[in-house]
Design an enzyme around this catalytic site. Structure first.
Site: not given
Ligand SMILES: *Cc1c(COP(=O)(O)O)cnc(C)c1O
Length: 383
Positions: A38, A137, A167, A223, A268, A315, A317
């Protein structure tokens, strides 16, 4: 690399594959990897990374956050499963069918709408049930009502129930109490569904921290996100389990060098004032590239293998760095903002902590103005 003097990031695909195989080594037979790419592969560029994973049988698919990210992968020719991890709005359901993207589902409205879109498209839509075991979530509660929902969804003719996942909220902490609770709750829910005659093909819950610290949580798939990129989910996880190699390095070149007498203000707001004669380099990269402004007067960069501190504000750039003790530094000298130069290294984690962001966020912040150069076996594969 002459064309990329101002600012560029190199993305080391060999390091990426090294990390990916390192993950695989820790998994039991039969557990596959879902590559979490992602946010454009955490800022590294999702497509070239997916192209590497596409060839590997132990990678069962990709996970992204938005339908646009999924479509981009499909349009680039990726054939593996693509899962949208978050809530997908109904307006995008026709695209799920059209591009063969699987989505998280967790309400009756979502299921009914997806089913309708699939029927209209004449193609099934794959779904993974999101289960909320403590992250608060998205997801169904792992209770009676949740189980009834899964049953209703499973009976919808145009949906293909491919997986179920939860998760972890705190797997990156040393204290795994909450994570064990989440895992127990998730397993109990999956077992209960199984007893009710619902076996769902792919159960998955581990993120990177889970992969490193909780082998018990590596179910049918894991994941893998941040560790794919050679970055750590936190300081508290096991750093010995896999030898990670950072994938991304960020570079620039010195644009200008000058001597400033004592009493001169820099950048700045004049937040840095020289107290003696200093040799100061101007580096042509800034927060307009995603290099954090919070590093003003705090960050360091590597020039000729030595650390040079940032003087004054970053800054949009450009910024200035102290090269008084680096006499070799000259216009055109390589500046390493993230990565290694000789014996010195500036890790994404170091900059993340210094800038009050963290490594995940910092990687995502490097924006389109910074070309990514993909290296494989020491050669430039693509830009
Ligand atoms: C982003 C995400 C992950 C990956 O998490 P990491 O800590 O980068 O391994 C896995 N599962 C879900 C649902 C996520 O949103």
């Amino acid at each position: 690399m002459e064309r990329y003097d101002r600012a560029w990031a190199s993305v080391d695909l060999d390091a990426f594959l090294h990390n990916l195989y390192g993950i695989k080594e820790t998994l039991k037979e039969g557990t596959s990897v879902i590559g979490v790419i992602k946010a454009d592969g955490y800022g590294h560029g999702a497509l070239p990374l997916a192209a590497e994973m596409e060839k590997l049988a132990f990678v069962s698919g990709y996970a992204v956050a938005t339908v646009e990210e999924g479509i981009a992968l499909r349009c680039a020719g990726m054939k593996k499963k693509i899962l949208l991890l978050g809530y997908t709005f109904p307006s995008a359901y026709p695209q799920l069918a059209q591009y063969d993207l699987s989505a998280a589902a967790f309400t009756d409205e979502m299921a009914a709408e997806m089913n309708r879109a699939a029927l209209l498209a004449g193609k099934k839509i794959g779904v993974h049930i999101a289960v909320d075991t403590g992250m608060s979530r998205i997801g169904v509660r792992p209770d009676e009502e949740g189980a009834a929902f899964v049953k209703r969804l499973a009976s919808m003719p145009c949906l293909r129930l491919e997986g179920i996942f939860t998760h972890f909220a705190r797997a990156d902490e040393a204290d795994k109490t909450r994570t064990w609770e989440q895992l127990r709750t998730f397993r109990a829910f999956v077992d209960r569904l199984k007893k009710d005659g619902l076996s769902i093909p792919l159960c998955h819950c581990s993120n990177s921290a889970g992969i490193l610290d909780l082998p018990e949580a590596n179910l049918d798939a894991v994941r893998a996100g941040i560790i794919l990129y050679g970055l750590w989910p936190s300081d508290e996880v096991d750093h010995e389990k896999i030898r990670l190699k950072p994938v991304l390095s960020l570079y620039s070149r010195i644009a200008f060098v000058k001597e400033l007498k004592a009493g001169q203000e820099i950048s700045y707001g004049g937040t840095y004032r020289t107290d003696r004669t200093l040799r100061v380099a101007t580096v042509p990269i800034g927060y307009g590239d995603g290099y954090p402004r919070q590093l003003s007067n705090r960050g360091q960069v590597l020039i000729c293998g030595k650390r040079a501190r940032i003087l004054g504000r970053v800054c949009m750039d450009q910024f200035m760095a102290d090269v008084t003790d680096i006499p070799e530094a000259a216009v055109g000298s390589l500046v390493t903002l993230i990565g290694r130069d000789g014996a010195e290294e500036i890790a994404m984690e170091e900059l993340g902590a210094l800038s009050g962001r963290f490594n995940y966020e910092l990687a995502c912040c490097l924006n389109k103005r910074v070309p990514r150069i993909y290296l494989k076996e020491g050669r430039i594969l693509s830009v």
